[in-house]
Design an enzyme around this catalytic site. Structure first.
Site, PDB file in Angstrom:
ATOM      1  N   TRP A  67      40.141  41.043  41.636  1.00 57.39           N
ATOM      2  CA  TRP A  67      38.853  40.700  42.239  1.00 57.39           C
ATOM      3  C   TRP A  67      39.053  39.772  43.436  1.00 57.39           C
ATOM      4  O   TRP A  67      38.412  39.926  44.462  1.00 57.39           O
ATOM      5  CB  TRP A  67      37.949  40.051  41.201  1.00 57.39           C
ATOM      6  CG  TRP A  67      36.626  39.620  41.758  1.00 57.39           C
ATOM      7  CD1 TRP A  67      36.283  38.366  42.181  1.00 57.39           C
ATOM      8  CD2 TRP A  67      35.482  40.436  41.985  1.00 57.39           C
ATOM      9  NE1 TRP A  67      34.998  38.358  42.643  1.00 57.39           N
ATOM     10  CE2 TRP A  67      34.479  39.615  42.541  1.00 57.39           C
ATOM     11  CE3 TRP A  67      35.211  41.778  41.771  1.00 57.39           C
ATOM     12  CZ2 TRP A  67      33.233  40.097  42.877  1.00 57.39           C
ATOM     13  CZ3 TRP A  67      33.961  42.251  42.102  1.00 57.39           C
ATOM     14  CH2 TRP A  67      32.986  41.421  42.656  1.00 57.39           C
ATOM     15  N   GLU A  70      41.833  41.985  46.191  1.00 58.60           N
ATOM     16  CA  GLU A  70      41.674  43.388  46.594  1.00 58.60           C
ATOM     17  C   GLU A  70      40.234  43.685  46.980  1.00 58.60           C
ATOM     18  O   GLU A  70      39.350  43.768  46.124  1.00 58.60           O
ATOM     19  CB  GLU A  70      42.111  44.319  45.464  1.00 58.60           C
ATOM     20  CG  GLU A  70      43.587  44.267  45.171  1.00 58.60           C
ATOM     21  CD  GLU A  70      44.431  44.742  46.325  1.00 58.60           C
ATOM     22  OE1 GLU A  70      44.012  45.644  47.065  1.00 58.60           O
ATOM     23  OE2 GLU A  70      45.531  44.196  46.486  1.00 58.60           O
ATOM     24  N   GLU A 111      42.663  52.561  41.465  1.00 58.27           N
ATOM     25  CA  GLU A 111      42.701  51.482  42.452  1.00 58.27           C
ATOM     26  C   GLU A 111      43.660  50.374  42.021  1.00 58.27           C
ATOM     27  O   GLU A 111      44.409  49.828  42.833  1.00 58.27           O
ATOM     28  CB  GLU A 111      41.301  50.913  42.677  1.00 58.27           C
ATOM     29  CG  GLU A 111      41.263  49.792  43.696  1.00 58.27           C
ATOM     30  CD  GLU A 111      41.781  50.227  45.064  1.00 58.27           C
ATOM     31  OE1 GLU A 111      42.485  49.405  45.686  1.00 58.27           O
ATOM     32  OE2 GLU A 111      41.514  51.338  45.504  1.00 58.27           O
TER      33      GLU A 111
END
Length: 117
Positions: A67, A70, A111
């Site tokens: 958090w 990225e 991701e």
């Protein structure tokens, strides 16, 4: 020019690996016989619950770092949360809801893997 690998070379390599694996027990004063007790790392916890709790803590720390560092993860999470609420509110079968939410979670997993590379 590479030399061809024969069956004997493979057997010799396997023997060398086994010899290296058994040699420490001989050096510790053993008789060279295989010990049935598995070696336990000093860093490994003894309790399964401690390991699970540690894994959960490390996972939350990883999410927190993703958090913080990225931007793409933050963007995708901001899309996934409302999309999950919409998926739960849609008048569709539970299996279809699960599939929609599963795809959203898969996007976050990909991701995170991309960030780890």
């Amino acid at each position: 020019m590479a030399l061809p690998v024969t069956g004997n070379a493979v057997r010799h390599a396997a023997t060398a690996v086994l010899t290296v694996r058994i040699a420490p027990s001989i050096l510790r004063g053993g008789n060279g016989m295989a010990n049935n007790d598995p070696e336990v790392s000093e860093f490994k916890s003894k309790s399964g619950l401690k390991r699970i709790a540690g894994a959960i803590i490390y996972s939350f720390e990883g999410f927190r770092m993703a958090w913080k560092s990225e931007h793409a993860f933050r963007q995708e999470l901001m899309v996934v949360v409302p999309a999950t609420i919409v998926a739960l509110a849609l008048p569709i079968k539970p299996v279809e809801k699960l599939a929609l939410i599963g795809v959203l979670v898969l996007v976050l997993i990909v991701e995170l893997i991309n960030s780890a590379i």
